[in-house]
Design a protein around this motif. Structure first.
Motif, mmCIF file in Angstrom:
data_model
loop_
_atom_site.group_PDB
_atom_site.id
_atom_site.type_symbol
_atom_site.label_atom_id
_atom_site.label_comp_id
_atom_site.label_asym_id
_atom_site.label_seq_id
_atom_site.Cartn_x
_atom_site.Cartn_y
_atom_site.Cartn_z
ATOM 1 N N LEU A 170 24.827 139.490 16.887
ATOM 2 C CA LEU A 170 25.654 138.402 16.372
ATOM 3 C C LEU A 170 27.037 138.401 17.021
ATOM 4 O O LEU A 170 27.576 137.328 17.341
ATOM 5 N N HIS A 171 27.598 139.573 17.211
ATOM 6 C CA HIS A 171 28.920 139.658 17.852
ATOM 7 C C HIS A 171 28.854 139.127 19.276
ATOM 8 O O HIS A 171 29.760 138.406 19.735
ATOM 9 N N GLN A 172 27.786 139.454 19.986
ATOM 10 C CA GLN A 172 27.623 138.978 21.361
ATOM 11 C C GLN A 172 27.529 137.462 21.422
ATOM 12 O O GLN A 172 28.157 136.816 22.274
ATOM 13 N N ARG A 173 26.783 136.866 20.492
ATOM 14 C CA ARG A 173 26.584 135.412 20.512
ATOM 15 C C ARG A 173 27.799 134.660 19.965
ATOM 16 O O ARG A 173 28.219 133.633 20.529
ATOM 17 N N LEU A 174 28.354 135.150 18.865
ATOM 18 C CA LEU A 174 29.433 134.411 18.210
ATOM 19 C C LEU A 174 30.761 134.526 18.938
ATOM 20 O O LEU A 174 31.651 133.687 18.734
ATOM 21 N N SER A 175 30.913 135.526 19.782
ATOM 22 C CA SER A 175 32.172 135.668 20.522
ATOM 23 C C SER A 175 32.419 134.486 21.452
ATOM 24 O O SER A 175 33.565 134.219 21.839
ATOM 25 N N ALA A 176 31.357 133.751 21.795
ATOM 26 C CA ALA A 176 31.513 132.556 22.630
ATOM 27 C C ALA A 176 31.920 131.337 21.810
ATOM 28 O O ALA A 176 32.292 130.307 22.368
ATOM 29 N N ILE A 177 31.866 131.471 20.475
ATOM 30 C CA ILE A 177 32.128 130.324 19.593
ATOM 31 C C ILE A 177 33.419 130.483 18.813
ATOM 32 O O ILE A 177 34.182 129.521 18.649
ATOM 33 N N THR A 178 33.669 131.667 18.279
ATOM 34 C CA THR A 178 34.849 131.873 17.441
ATOM 35 C C THR A 178 36.122 131.849 18.286
ATOM 36 O O THR A 178 36.133 132.303 19.434
ATOM 37 N N PHE A 182 36.645 139.310 17.695
ATOM 38 C CA PHE A 182 36.659 140.361 16.688
ATOM 39 C C PHE A 182 36.469 141.722 17.346
ATOM 40 O O PHE A 182 35.441 141.968 17.994
ATOM 41 N N ASP A 183 37.454 142.592 17.171
ATOM 42 C CA ASP A 183 37.366 143.959 17.662
ATOM 43 C C ASP A 183 36.745 144.805 16.552
ATOM 44 O O ASP A 183 37.415 145.177 15.589
ATOM 45 N N LEU A 184 35.465 145.108 16.684
ATOM 46 C CA LEU A 184 34.738 145.770 15.607
ATOM 47 C C LEU A 184 35.105 147.239 15.453
ATOM 48 O O LEU A 184 34.648 147.895 14.511
ATOM 49 N N ILE A 186 38.165 148.067 14.864
ATOM 50 C CA ILE A 186 39.266 148.002 13.900
ATOM 51 C C ILE A 186 38.677 147.659 12.537
ATOM 52 O O ILE A 186 38.062 146.595 12.379
ATOM 53 N N PRO A 187 38.804 148.526 11.531
ATOM 54 C CA PRO A 187 38.131 148.299 10.241
ATOM 55 C C PRO A 187 38.406 146.935 9.626
ATOM 56 O O PRO A 187 37.487 146.296 9.092
ATOM 57 N N GLU A 188 39.650 146.443 9.683
ATOM 58 C CA GLU A 188 39.973 145.151 9.071
ATOM 59 C C GLU A 188 39.211 144.012 9.744
ATOM 60 O O GLU A 188 38.715 143.100 9.087
ATOM 61 N N GLN A 189 39.116 144.072 11.089
ATOM 62 C CA GLN A 189 38.408 143.017 11.802
ATOM 63 C C GLN A 189 36.895 143.169 11.646
ATOM 64 O O GLN A 189 36.165 142.177 11.602
ATOM 65 N N ASN A 190 36.434 144.403 11.582
ATOM 66 C CA ASN A 190 35.020 144.651 11.363
ATOM 67 C C ASN A 190 34.579 144.044 10.033
ATOM 68 O O ASN A 190 33.567 143.330 9.950
ATOM 69 N N GLY A 191 35.355 144.298 8.976
ATOM 70 C CA GLY A 191 35.033 143.737 7.670
ATOM 71 C C GLY A 191 35.114 142.219 7.665
ATOM 72 O O GLY A 191 34.276 141.545 7.062
ATOM 73 N N ALA A 192 36.116 141.678 8.344
ATOM 74 C CA ALA A 192 36.260 140.218 8.415
ATOM 75 C C ALA A 192 35.067 139.587 9.126
ATOM 76 O O ALA A 192 34.618 138.488 8.762
ATOM 77 N N PHE A 193 34.534 140.272 10.138
ATOM 78 C CA PHE A 193 33.371 139.744 10.870
ATOM 79 C C PHE A 193 32.137 139.739 9.977
ATOM 80 O O PHE A 193 31.392 138.758 9.934
ATOM 81 N N PHE A 194 31.918 140.829 9.226
ATOM 82 C CA PHE A 194 30.785 140.860 8.307
ATOM 83 C C PHE A 194 30.891 139.736 7.284
ATOM 84 O O PHE A 194 29.899 139.087 6.942
ATOM 85 N N ASN A 195 32.103 139.509 6.785
ATOM 86 C CA ASN A 195 32.293 138.477 5.771
ATOM 87 C C ASN A 195 32.083 137.084 6.363
ATOM 88 O O ASN A 195 31.600 136.174 5.678
ATOM 89 N N LEU A 196 32.450 136.901 7.638
ATOM 90 C CA LEU A 196 32.189 135.632 8.306
ATOM 91 C C LEU A 196 30.688 135.366 8.375
ATOM 92 O O LEU A 196 30.229 134.235 8.124
ATOM 93 N N LEU A 197 29.911 136.388 8.697
ATOM 94 C CA LEU A 197 28.454 136.248 8.731
ATOM 95 C C LEU A 197 27.930 135.857 7.349
ATOM 96 O O LEU A 197 27.080 134.967 7.228
ATOM 97 N N GLN A 198 28.439 136.521 6.320
ATOM 98 C CA GLN A 198 28.003 136.251 4.952
ATOM 99 C C GLN A 198 28.270 134.809 4.555
ATOM 100 O O GLN A 198 27.409 134.131 3.989
#
Length: 350
Positions: A170-178, A182-184, A186-198
């Motif tokens: 998902l990170h590979q595909r969505l990095s072309a769209i967002t 997201f630097d996974l 970094i805990p804050e960005q990692n959590g934000a990415f999971f929440n974006l997926l949700q």
């Protein structure tokens, strides 16, 4: 705790073992089967758990925490057998330690274990006004379903696999769209990415909550039939977040080597829905969240989770009230879809 996934023509699993004695380390074990037979002999590869962090480590990094006669195995020959909802495990490690145990699989078809308190919409508004400063989180559902993440509802259980495979894809595909990368690491960005997926419909081991009981009511009633006149109810869960966080350890990692339910407030990177929804999120590695909470309630004598059931036939009055409060699809989902849904509700769904 054992989490097993069906992978093609076989099973793969991870087990967490925590001894009752403080002088012994916990263990995480990984295994795979040859096929899907109900009885399997497997080699489980083991690693110790660091008691300071709760996460997997190597024995050389923690052996000085234990007495000299304590050691840790690297693998174990294990017999695993399933009969109905019971899983029996019997084995011996390469250090000569024997072990056995039986675990019960949660009933996936069972309803909620939480008995809801029946209230009218007017009674619910009065009730939440009385507890407005109590530190609750709220979750609205169309029916009194049990609390379960979308990840576990889809019968996925190994969160380690979700992190190493799904998130990477998902990170590979969505990095072309967002707009934000997201630097996974970094805990804050990692959590934000999971929440974006949700929030965009991908199954995750997260569960959405809101600080607002009225936002929760919006999600409970939103997709209910407009002209429903039967006896079904929607459900709103009330979770005592303040007491839970003050008593139980909260972790940032999705997959620690112990059961957990952790509350997070993720930063809203590329996710404009978080702020209007007054969102909070729980992360868990548990299929049966309610059983875990009920066990903690029995252990502590504190009630952490309640439920209110409101007649679904009150939808029109509820949505009108929420519209007056500014809680609409357009405000909850700042997008073309959200605005169109709001105006459809206003102009057609009456």
């Amino acid at each position: 705790m054992i989490n097993i996934d069906e992978v093609g023509d076989h099973f793969e699993g991870v087990a967490y073992l925590h001894p009752d004695e403080n002088g012994l380390p916990g263990t995480v074990a990984y295994f795979g089967t040859e096929d899907k037979k109900s009885e399997q002999t497997v080699t489980a590869f083991t690693a110790p758990i660091d008691p300071r962090t709760g996460f997997q480590t190597s024995w050389d990094k923690i052996q000085d925490l234990y007495q000299d006669d304590v050691t840790h195995s690297e693998k174990a020959k294990t017999l695993i057998s399933q009969e109905g909802n019971s899983l029996t495990v019997v084995g011996e490690t390469d250090t000569g330690v024997t072990f056995s145990g039986e675990l019960k699989r949660p009933d996936q078809k069972a309803g909620s274990k939480i008995k809801g308190q029946s209230m009218s919409w007017a009674e619910f508004k009065s009730h939440v006004s009385d507890i407005s400063e109590a530190g609750y989180l709220f979750r609205g559902q169309q029916k009194p379903w049990r609390l379960c993440t979308s990840f576990h509802r889809r019968e996925r259980y190994r969160i380690s696999e979700f992190i190493s495979r799904d998130v990477k894809q998902l990170h590979q595909r969505l990095s072309a769209i967002t707009s934000h990368f997201f630097d996974l690491t970094i805990p804050e960005q990692n959590g934000a990415f999971f929440n974006l997926l949700q929030h965009h419909g991908y199954p995750t081991p997260l569960l959405d909550w809101s600080y607002s009981p009225y936002v929760a009511a919006f999600f409970a009633f939103r997709d209910r039939p407009i002209d429903y006149s039967g006896d079904e109810s929607v459900r709103i869960y009330l979770f005592d977040n303040r007491k839970w966080q003050s008593r139980y350890r909260q972790v940032d990692n999705l997959d620690p080597a112990f059961p957990h339910l952790s509350v997070s407030d993720f930063i809203a990177i590329d996710n404009p829905r978080l702020v209007p929804q007054q969102a909070a999120t729980t992360a868990t590695n548990l299929y049966d969240i309610e059983a875990y909470l009920l066990d903690r309630e029995e252990e502590s004598g504190i009630r952490f989770l309640q439920a209110v059931d409101i007649p679904a036939r009150e939808r029109s009055a509820v949505m009108a009230d929420l519209r007056f409060m500014g809680i609409t699809a357009g405000s909850m989902f700042p997008s073309i879809d959200g605005v169109c849904e709001e105006l459809r509700e206003r102009n057609f769904d009456r």
